[in-house]
Motif scaffolding. Structure first.
Motif, PDB file in Angstrom:
ATOM      1  N   ALA A   1      -1.616   7.918   7.668  1.00  0.00           N
ATOM      2  CA  ALA A   1      -1.554   6.465   7.796  1.00  0.00           C
ATOM      3  C   ALA A   1      -1.946   5.798   6.488  1.00  0.00           C
ATOM      4  N   ILE A   2      -1.055   4.970   5.983  1.00  0.00           N
ATOM      5  CA  ILE A   2      -1.303   4.200   4.765  1.00  0.00           C
ATOM      6  C   ILE A   2      -1.267   2.722   5.131  1.00  0.00           C
ATOM      7  N   GLY A   3      -2.248   1.992   4.660  1.00  0.00           N
ATOM      8  CA  GLY A   3      -2.323   0.569   4.980  1.00  0.00           C
ATOM      9  C   GLY A   3      -3.196   0.326   6.192  1.00  0.00           C
TER      10      GLY A   3
ATOM     11  N   VAL B   1     -16.318  -8.437   6.463  1.00  0.00           N
ATOM     12  CA  VAL B   1     -16.025  -7.008   6.342  1.00  0.00           C
ATOM     13  C   VAL B   1     -16.153  -6.303   7.689  1.00  0.00           C
ATOM     14  N   ALA B   2     -16.990  -6.816   8.574  1.00  0.00           N
ATOM     15  CA  ALA B   2     -17.096  -6.210   9.905  1.00  0.00           C
ATOM     16  C   ALA B   2     -15.788  -6.342  10.675  1.00  0.00           C
ATOM     17  N   LEU B   3     -15.041  -7.408  10.414  1.00  0.00           N
ATOM     18  CA  LEU B   3     -13.753  -7.594  11.081  1.00  0.00           C
ATOM     19  C   LEU B   3     -12.651  -6.737  10.481  1.00  0.00           C
ATOM     20  N   ILE B   4     -12.810  -6.315   9.232  1.00  0.00           N
ATOM     21  CA  ILE B   4     -11.727  -5.613   8.525  1.00  0.00           C
ATOM     22  C   ILE B   4     -11.963  -4.119   8.432  1.00  0.00           C
ATOM     23  N   PHE B   5     -13.180  -3.704   8.149  1.00  0.00           N
ATOM     24  CA  PHE B   5     -13.440  -2.277   7.994  1.00  0.00           C
ATOM     25  C   PHE B   5     -13.309  -1.550   9.327  1.00  0.00           C
ATOM     26  N   PRO B   6     -12.762  -0.315   9.320  1.00  0.00           N
ATOM     27  CA  PRO B   6     -12.607   0.438  10.578  1.00  0.00           C
ATOM     28  C   PRO B   6     -13.878   1.115  11.050  1.00  0.00           C
ATOM     29  N   ALA B   7     -14.975   0.950  10.339  1.00  0.00           N
ATOM     30  CA  ALA B   7     -16.284   1.477  10.750  1.00  0.00           C
ATOM     31  C   ALA B   7     -16.279   2.993  10.876  1.00  0.00           C
ATOM     32  N   THR B   8     -15.817   3.670   9.839  1.00  0.00           N
ATOM     33  CA  THR B   8     -15.901   5.128   9.779  1.00  0.00           C
ATOM     34  C   THR B   8     -17.067   5.516   8.867  1.00  0.00           C
ATOM     35  N   PHE B   9     -17.536   6.744   9.033  1.00  0.00           N
ATOM     36  CA  PHE B   9     -18.691   7.213   8.269  1.00  0.00           C
ATOM     37  C   PHE B   9     -18.280   8.438   7.454  1.00  0.00           C
TER      38      PHE B   9
ATOM     39  N   SER C   1       0.827  -1.197   0.000  1.00  0.00           N
ATOM     40  CA  SER C   1       0.000   0.000   0.000  1.00  0.00           C
ATOM     41  C   SER C   1       0.867   1.255   0.000  1.00  0.00           C
ATOM     42  N   ARG C   2       1.943   1.249   0.778  1.00  0.00           N
ATOM     43  CA  ARG C   2       2.842   2.406   0.791  1.00  0.00           C
ATOM     44  C   ARG C   2       3.519   2.578  -0.565  1.00  0.00           C
ATOM     45  N   TRP C   3       3.873   1.457  -1.208  1.00  0.00           N
ATOM     46  CA  TRP C   3       4.513   1.545  -2.527  1.00  0.00           C
ATOM     47  C   TRP C   3       3.541   2.123  -3.554  1.00  0.00           C
ATOM     48  N   LEU C   4       2.299   1.664  -3.526  1.00  0.00           N
ATOM     49  CA  LEU C   4       1.295   2.204  -4.449  1.00  0.00           C
ATOM     50  C   LEU C   4       1.064   3.691  -4.200  1.00  0.00           C
ATOM     51  N   ASN C   5       1.018   4.072  -2.941  1.00  0.00           N
ATOM     52  CA  ASN C   5       0.804   5.477  -2.611  1.00  0.00           C
ATOM     53  C   ASN C   5       1.985   6.338  -3.041  1.00  0.00           C
ATOM     54  N   GLU C   6       3.184   5.790  -2.928  1.00  0.00           N
ATOM     55  CA  GLU C   6       4.377   6.557  -3.267  1.00  0.00           C
ATOM     56  C   GLU C   6       4.526   6.737  -4.770  1.00  0.00           C
ATOM     57  N   HIS C   7       4.225   5.703  -5.546  1.00  0.00           N
ATOM     58  CA  HIS C   7       4.466   5.743  -6.982  1.00  0.00           C
ATOM     59  C   HIS C   7       3.226   6.114  -7.798  1.00  0.00           C
ATOM     60  N   PHE C   8       2.047   5.850  -7.272  1.00  0.00           N
ATOM     61  CA  PHE C   8       0.819   6.114  -8.016  1.00  0.00           C
ATOM     62  C   PHE C   8      -0.148   6.983  -7.208  1.00  0.00           C
ATOM     63  N   GLY C   9       0.396   7.793  -6.302  1.00  0.00           N
ATOM     64  CA  GLY C   9      -0.449   8.646  -5.488  1.00  0.00           C
ATOM     65  C   GLY C   9      -1.196   9.701  -6.269  1.00  0.00           C
ATOM     66  N   TRP C  10      -0.775   9.951  -7.519  1.00  0.00           N
ATOM     67  CA  TRP C  10      -1.489  10.919  -8.360  1.00  0.00           C
ATOM     68  C   TRP C  10      -2.864  10.403  -8.777  1.00  0.00           C
ATOM     69  N   PHE C  11      -3.045   9.078  -8.696  1.00  0.00           N
ATOM     70  CA  PHE C  11      -4.338   8.489  -9.034  1.00  0.00           C
ATOM     71  C   PHE C  11      -5.228   8.537  -7.804  1.00  0.00           C
TER      72      PHE C  11
ATOM     73  N   PRO D   1      -7.059   4.062   6.179  1.00  0.00           N
ATOM     74  CA  PRO D   1      -8.000   3.333   7.053  1.00  0.00           C
ATOM     75  C   PRO D   1      -9.336   4.068   7.195  1.00  0.00           C
ATOM     76  N   HIS D   2     -10.252   3.759   6.360  1.00  0.00           N
ATOM     77  CA  HIS D   2     -11.600   4.307   6.454  1.00  0.00           C
ATOM     78  C   HIS D   2     -12.526   3.398   5.673  1.00  0.00           C
ATOM     79  N   GLY D   3     -13.816   3.579   5.914  1.00  0.00           N
ATOM     80  CA  GLY D   3     -14.796   2.811   5.153  1.00  0.00           C
ATOM     81  C   GLY D   3     -15.699   1.986   6.045  1.00  0.00           C
TER      82      GLY D   3
END
Length: 326
Positions: free
Chosen positions: A171-173, A252-260, A153-163, A269-271
């Motif tokens: 926080a990434i990942g 998904v209840a175990l993985i999502f951070p339960a943000t609105f 995730s950090r690599w994608l953010n670093e190289h393709f953060g323009w997308f 970390p959101h969703g």
């Protein structure tokens, strides 16, 4: 000589046989019609229940149900479905984009490339994946996949953060929409692969042999004879997998951070999703909170119906094109 004349001339035995056959056909028609009516009645009963239970909570809501990004029905009686619906569609879309190409590739390998002694066990293994409880996928995603995705995730953010999908600061990942989408993709992959495999196996053998006789390679034969024939079935399989992804709860209840909030950034970390929110909040909900959760379930019910109707329209349109081309 007509059938009725043959029956009259055949004596009592033939007349009794024809009478039993007619009564059997009538009974089968009645049972088939009753099954369809019962199915429609069940769906209508579910819709009526959801609407009846949701109306009091919607009347007590002090915010905008479709626009607010707050979920506090137990305290301030303000709740909105916007963030939950967006998270549901986004995570399911990620799962569908990841799972469908892989599932179609697996189905083509089993049906047209794998040796027979390998195709059988591999198909059985794919079918077995669909029987794994969703909580197992959720625990695996939480304990293994989430830590594993931090560096990618950090690599994608670093190289393709323009997308926009890979953008984000801080926080990434961690518990991200990407992690949830991958888990959902693994869960729906065996469904899409199994149905697509059966569809590809139904391709007329003479069509494949005709393409090969004209000098087509194996891939050209698949592209010209197999994929056009199986496209409606693949679309149906994908929509069935999408419905499974939208309604998935525990994983998904175990993985999502339960943000609105609403964001297309899948590396931060959101969703949240409608199903996960229902699972997390139903046990401690007040009467208004329970009605709000049921109202969100009604929205999920409508979204699922719309997705299936859209899939049916696409399939019917492709069938019309195929008939016109023939």
């Amino acid at each position: 000589m007509t059938t009725d004349t043959k029956i009259r001339d055949g004596g009592p035995a033939m007349r009794r046989s024809a009478s039993r056959r007619t009564s059997g056909e009538g009974l089968f028609k009645f049972l088939a019609t009753a099954a369809g009516v019962v199915l429609l009645a069940i769906m209508a009963a579910i819709a009526v229940f959801l609407i009846a239970e949701a109306i009091p909570a919607l009347q007590a809501n002090k915010g905008g149900f479709f626009t607010d990004l707050v979920w506090e029905p137990n305290s301030s009686q303000v709740f909105g479905i916007g963030a939950l619906a967006f998270g549901t569609v986004l995570s399911s879309g990620i799962a569908l984009v990841i799972a469908t190409p892989i599932a179609v590739g697996v189905a083509l390998f089993i049906s047209h490339y794998a040796p027979r002694r390998l195709a059988g066990p591999l198909g059985y293994l794919i079918d077995l994946l669909a029987a794994v409880p969703s909580v197992i996928y959720g625990l695996w995603g939480l304990a293994f996949l989430v830590p594993l995705l931090r560096e990618p995730s950090r690599w994608l953010n670093e190289h393709f953060g323009w997308f926009p999908l890979f953008a984000g600061e801080g926080a990434i990942g961690g518990k991200t929409m990407l992690a949830g989408g991958i888990v959902l993709a693994i869960m729906i992959l065996p469904i899409i692969a199994a149905i697509s495999r059966e569809v590809f196996l139904q391709v007329p053998r003479m069509n494949e042999e005709a393409a090969l006789a004209l000098g087509a390679t194996r891939w050209e034969m698949i592209r010209m004879a197999v994929l056009p024939f199986g496209r409606p079935g693949v679309i149906s399989a994908a929509m069935l997998g999408l419905g499974r992804a939208m309604g998935e709860t525990i994983a998904v209840a175990l993985i999502f951070p339960a943000t609105f909030d609403i964001s297309v950034q899948i590396l931060t970390p959101h969703g949240n999703s409608i199903a996960a929110n229902i699972a997390n909040g139903f046990g401690e909900a007040t009467p208004i909170g329970r009605g709000a959760l049921i109202a969100s379930g009604l929205v999920l019910f409508v979204i699922t119906l719309l997705v299936n109707m859209a899939a049916r329209m696409i399939i019917n349109r492709r069938k019309e094109y195929a008939r016109a081309g023939a």
